[in-house]
Motif scaffolding. Structure first.
Motif, PDB file in Angstrom:
ATOM      1  N   GLN A 198      16.779  -3.271   0.446  1.00  0.00           N
ATOM      2  CA  GLN A 198      18.237  -3.450   0.567  1.00  0.00           C
ATOM      3  C   GLN A 198      18.638  -4.908   0.372  1.00  0.00           C
ATOM      4  O   GLN A 198      19.809  -5.249   0.435  1.00  0.00           O
ATOM      5  CB  GLN A 198      18.709  -2.984   1.940  1.00  0.00           C
ATOM      6  CG  GLN A 198      18.687  -1.479   2.124  1.00  0.00           C
ATOM      7  CD  GLN A 198      19.028  -1.101   3.559  1.00  0.00           C
ATOM      8  OE1 GLN A 198      19.812  -1.777   4.225  1.00  0.00           O
ATOM      9  NE2 GLN A 198      18.453  -0.027   4.038  1.00  0.00           N
ATOM     10  N   GLY A 199      17.656  -5.791   0.217  1.00  0.00           N
ATOM     11  CA  GLY A 199      17.958  -7.197  -0.071  1.00  0.00           C
ATOM     12  C   GLY A 199      17.783  -8.144   1.097  1.00  0.00           C
ATOM     13  O   GLY A 199      18.055  -9.339   0.975  1.00  0.00           O
ATOM     14  N   LYS A 200      17.324  -7.634   2.248  1.00  0.00           N
ATOM     15  CA  LYS A 200      17.071  -8.550   3.369  1.00  0.00           C
ATOM     16  C   LYS A 200      15.791  -9.351   3.079  1.00  0.00           C
ATOM     17  O   LYS A 200      14.927  -8.901   2.331  1.00  0.00           O
ATOM     18  CB  LYS A 200      16.893  -7.761   4.665  1.00  0.00           C
ATOM     19  CG  LYS A 200      18.166  -7.081   5.154  1.00  0.00           C
ATOM     20  CD  LYS A 200      18.313  -7.283   6.634  1.00  0.00           C
ATOM     21  CE  LYS A 200      19.558  -6.739   7.274  1.00  0.00           C
ATOM     22  NZ  LYS A 200      20.758  -6.553   6.506  1.00  0.00           N
ATOM     23  N   THR A 201      15.698 -10.538   3.692  1.00  0.00           N
ATOM     24  CA  THR A 201      14.488 -11.341   3.510  1.00  0.00           C
ATOM     25  C   THR A 201      13.434 -10.900   4.526  1.00  0.00           C
ATOM     26  O   THR A 201      13.762 -10.256   5.545  1.00  0.00           O
ATOM     27  CB  THR A 201      14.776 -12.839   3.739  1.00  0.00           C
ATOM     28  OG1 THR A 201      15.163 -13.009   5.107  1.00  0.00           O
ATOM     29  CG2 THR A 201      15.851 -13.355   2.811  1.00  0.00           C
ATOM     30  N   LEU A 202      12.179 -11.331   4.275  1.00  0.00           N
ATOM     31  CA  LEU A 202      11.107 -10.982   5.219  1.00  0.00           C
ATOM     32  C   LEU A 202      11.404 -11.561   6.606  1.00  0.00           C
ATOM     33  O   LEU A 202      11.149 -10.911   7.625  1.00  0.00           O
ATOM     34  CB  LEU A 202       9.754 -11.505   4.697  1.00  0.00           C
ATOM     35  CG  LEU A 202       8.539 -11.153   5.561  1.00  0.00           C
ATOM     36  CD1 LEU A 202       8.325  -9.642   5.677  1.00  0.00           C
ATOM     37  CD2 LEU A 202       7.269 -11.816   5.000  1.00  0.00           C
TER      38      LEU A 202
ATOM     39  N   PHE B  43      10.231   0.963   7.571  1.00  0.00           N
ATOM     40  CA  PHE B  43      11.447   0.227   7.946  1.00  0.00           C
ATOM     41  C   PHE B  43      11.497  -1.121   7.211  1.00  0.00           C
ATOM     42  O   PHE B  43      12.518  -1.489   6.617  1.00  0.00           O
ATOM     43  CB  PHE B  43      11.462   0.030   9.466  1.00  0.00           C
ATOM     44  CG  PHE B  43      12.696  -0.648   9.986  1.00  0.00           C
ATOM     45  CD1 PHE B  43      13.943  -0.040   9.879  1.00  0.00           C
ATOM     46  CD2 PHE B  43      12.613  -1.900  10.582  1.00  0.00           C
ATOM     47  CE1 PHE B  43      15.090  -0.668  10.372  1.00  0.00           C
ATOM     48  CE2 PHE B  43      13.754  -2.536  11.079  1.00  0.00           C
ATOM     49  CZ  PHE B  43      14.994  -1.920  10.964  1.00  0.00           C
ATOM     50  N   ARG B  44      10.374  -1.834   7.229  1.00  0.00           N
ATOM     51  CA  ARG B  44      10.326  -3.154   6.561  1.00  0.00           C
ATOM     52  C   ARG B  44      10.634  -3.003   5.072  1.00  0.00           C
ATOM     53  O   ARG B  44      11.458  -3.736   4.520  1.00  0.00           O
ATOM     54  CB  ARG B  44       8.943  -3.784   6.749  1.00  0.00           C
ATOM     55  CG  ARG B  44       8.784  -5.094   5.976  1.00  0.00           C
ATOM     56  CD  ARG B  44       7.370  -5.637   6.063  1.00  0.00           C
ATOM     57  NE  ARG B  44       7.035  -6.015   7.412  1.00  0.00           N
ATOM     58  CZ  ARG B  44       6.043  -5.490   8.132  1.00  0.00           C
ATOM     59  NH1 ARG B  44       5.262  -4.563   7.612  1.00  0.00           N
ATOM     60  NH2 ARG B  44       5.816  -5.877   9.357  1.00  0.00           N
ATOM     61  N   THR B  45       9.990  -2.024   4.439  1.00  0.00           N
ATOM     62  CA  THR B  45      10.160  -1.825   3.002  1.00  0.00           C
ATOM     63  C   THR B  45      11.604  -1.454   2.683  1.00  0.00           C
ATOM     64  O   THR B  45      12.197  -1.959   1.731  1.00  0.00           O
ATOM     65  CB  THR B  45       9.191  -0.713   2.519  1.00  0.00           C
ATOM     66  OG1 THR B  45       7.877  -1.050   2.965  1.00  0.00           O
ATOM     67  CG2 THR B  45       9.211  -0.573   1.011  1.00  0.00           C
ATOM     68  N   ASP B  46      12.173  -0.594   3.513  1.00  0.00           N
ATOM     69  CA  ASP B  46      13.562  -0.156   3.308  1.00  0.00           C
ATOM     70  C   ASP B  46      14.501  -1.368   3.349  1.00  0.00           C
ATOM     71  O   ASP B  46      15.324  -1.564   2.450  1.00  0.00           O
ATOM     72  CB  ASP B  46      13.909   0.864   4.404  1.00  0.00           C
ATOM     73  CG  ASP B  46      15.285   1.488   4.200  1.00  0.00           C
ATOM     74  OD1 ASP B  46      15.783   1.459   3.045  1.00  0.00           O
ATOM     75  OD2 ASP B  46      15.867   1.988   5.178  1.00  0.00           O
ATOM     76  N   LEU B  47      14.358  -2.194   4.367  1.00  0.00           N
ATOM     77  CA  LEU B  47      15.264  -3.348   4.500  1.00  0.00           C
ATOM     78  C   LEU B  47      15.038  -4.373   3.391  1.00  0.00           C
ATOM     79  O   LEU B  47      15.993  -4.972   2.893  1.00  0.00           O
ATOM     80  CB  LEU B  47      15.109  -4.014   5.871  1.00  0.00           C
ATOM     81  CG  LEU B  47      15.525  -3.197   7.097  1.00  0.00           C
ATOM     82  CD1 LEU B  47      15.690  -4.095   8.312  1.00  0.00           C
ATOM     83  CD2 LEU B  47      16.801  -2.424   6.882  1.00  0.00           C
TER      84      LEU B  47
ATOM     85  N   PHE C 116       0.860  -1.186   0.000  1.00  0.00           N
ATOM     86  CA  PHE C 116       0.000   0.000   0.000  1.00  0.00           C
ATOM     87  C   PHE C 116       0.893   1.231   0.000  1.00  0.00           C
ATOM     88  O   PHE C 116       1.841   1.304   0.796  1.00  0.00           O
ATOM     89  CB  PHE C 116      -0.917   0.017   1.235  1.00  0.00           C
ATOM     90  CG  PHE C 116      -1.911  -1.109   1.243  1.00  0.00           C
ATOM     91  CD1 PHE C 116      -3.085  -1.021   0.494  1.00  0.00           C
ATOM     92  CD2 PHE C 116      -1.651  -2.271   1.953  1.00  0.00           C
ATOM     93  CE1 PHE C 116      -4.005  -2.067   0.475  1.00  0.00           C
ATOM     94  CE2 PHE C 116      -2.565  -3.317   1.932  1.00  0.00           C
ATOM     95  CZ  PHE C 116      -3.736  -3.216   1.183  1.00  0.00           C
ATOM     96  N   PHE C 117       0.598   2.163  -0.874  1.00  0.00           N
ATOM     97  CA  PHE C 117       1.387   3.409  -0.982  1.00  0.00           C
ATOM     98  C   PHE C 117       2.874   3.074  -1.158  1.00  0.00           C
ATOM     99  O   PHE C 117       3.739   3.784  -0.646  1.00  0.00           O
ATOM    100  CB  PHE C 117       1.185   4.297   0.266  1.00  0.00           C
ATOM    101  CG  PHE C 117      -0.236   4.348   0.742  1.00  0.00           C
ATOM    102  CD1 PHE C 117      -1.223   4.980  -0.017  1.00  0.00           C
ATOM    103  CD2 PHE C 117      -0.609   3.722   1.928  1.00  0.00           C
ATOM    104  CE1 PHE C 117      -2.542   5.013   0.418  1.00  0.00           C
ATOM    105  CE2 PHE C 117      -1.921   3.749   2.363  1.00  0.00           C
ATOM    106  CZ  PHE C 117      -2.900   4.391   1.605  1.00  0.00           C
ATOM    107  N   GLY C 118       3.150   1.967  -1.833  1.00  0.00           N
ATOM    108  CA  GLY C 118       4.548   1.568  -2.059  1.00  0.00           C
ATOM    109  C   GLY C 118       5.201   0.909  -0.866  1.00  0.00           C
ATOM    110  O   GLY C 118       6.393   0.592  -0.894  1.00  0.00           O
TER     111      GLY C 118
END
Ligand code: GDP
Length: 312
Positions: A106-110, A99-103, A39-41
């Protein structure tokens, strides 16, 4: 005792709060990702956030999602740019999604991002998204195929469903640690969540269903239906729409008895026990009746204790 809980959102969060109080770091919560959306990117993981916020003691106690004492100023401004928007995210809650979207970008997994969020919120237990691969719960209705949140939030779960699809589940690989947690757990608890919308997307990943079935002797499922009704949400109606009885009995039928050896019904449904025991499930299931209505922390802990002390 090491325990795995399979969890959706609100119903699961209540029991997990009780389990967490009893088990601390020995609790592993494997969470549904079928509701996840953008949502909203921003990447929003509704069930993961309900669980983490609840266990961290910061969830909004009335809504049971989002953060307590929340404001929605950002949504008001977003309304200028997204006039069709129907999904609400609180100002403080937005920090988690940013924060979640940023990480993730950056290539981190969920799973990695979830571990960081969990740790930053001060939680000691292990909260694992069931997979790092996307699983999308798609609701087939007479209005077309809806994304989960479109069905649940935009349409207030009021459109009759005809079929559910867990898109991506058959190819999804369980997140690191998920299968090990299931193997090593002394007990596996299927939380009182919506079986169709919250637990089925977890079980739709073939290796998870296989493993849960293999270890059914240590699996205990808890009813999300009390006296023919859901405590909250569309579970009872969803069961009926898919041709099942809207009772604890319908829940067992939906899951199939090969998934668990124990099933907890609510004490208000005690009379159903006659029906259950005369119904010879194959393989057999042991039924217990407890007070499953978790109205406060005392009730949550009491139910957790009873489930943890069931003789397997
Ligand atoms: P959602 O994804 O946020 O809708 O949440 P879940 O799927 O985890 O939970 C929805 C289900 O939880 C509904 O079927 C409710 O009946 C059930 N539920 C909520 N609170 C309770 C409770 O206190 N006791 C029991 N037995 N079920 C509950």
């Amino acid at each position: 005792m090491t325990v795995v809980a399979l969890a959706g959102g609100i119903g699961a969060a209540k029991l997990c709060e009780g389990l967490y109080a009893e088990l601390g770091k020995d609790l592993n919560i494997i969470t549904n990702i079928g509701d996840d959306d953008v949502f909203f990117g921003l990447n929003v993981s509704s069930d993961l956030d309900i669980i983490t916020y609840t266990l961290a003691g910061i969830v909004d106690q009335d809504r049971r999602w989002g953060l307590a004492t929340e404001t929605f100023s950002c949504m008001e401004r977003l309304g200028i740019f997204y006039p069709e928007s129907w999904f609400n995210l609180g100002d403080r809650d937005l920090a988690t999604h940013i924060f979640r979207t940023d990480l993730l970008r950056q290539g981190k997994t969920l799973a990695e991002v979830t571990a960081i969020i969990t740790q930053k919120l001060g939680l000691r237990c292990n909260i694992l998204p069931v997979s790092n691969d996307p699983v999308h719960t798609k609701i087939h209705t007479s209005h077309g195929v809806l994304h989960f949140e479109e069905y649940f939030v935009k349409n207030k779960a009021s459109v009759p469903l005809t079929k559910i699809e867990y898109r991506g589940a058959s190819e999804a690989i369980p997140a690191p640690g998920v299968l090990e947690a299931i193997k090593n757990a002394e007990r596996i608890i299927i939380c009182p969540s919506n079986p169709i919308l919250s637990i089925a997307p977890i079980l739709a990943i073939p290796s998870i269903r296989q493993l849960i079935t293999k270890f059914r002797q240590k699996v205990i499922a808890v009813t999300p239906i009390i006296q023919g009704a859901a405590v909250k949400g569309p579970t009872a109606r969803n069961l009926r729409e898919l041709g099942y009885d809207n009772s604890a009995f319908g829940v067992v039928d939906y899951y199939k008895p090969n998934l668990f050896s124990h099933f907890v019904i609510d004490q208000r449904d005690k009379d159903l026990l006659n029906h259950f025991t005369s119904n010879r499930f194959s393989p057999p299931i042991t039924f217990s009746s407890f007070d499953t209505l978790m109205v406060d922390i005392t009730k949550k802990i009491e139910l957790a204790r009873r489930i943890l002390s069931l003789p397997l």
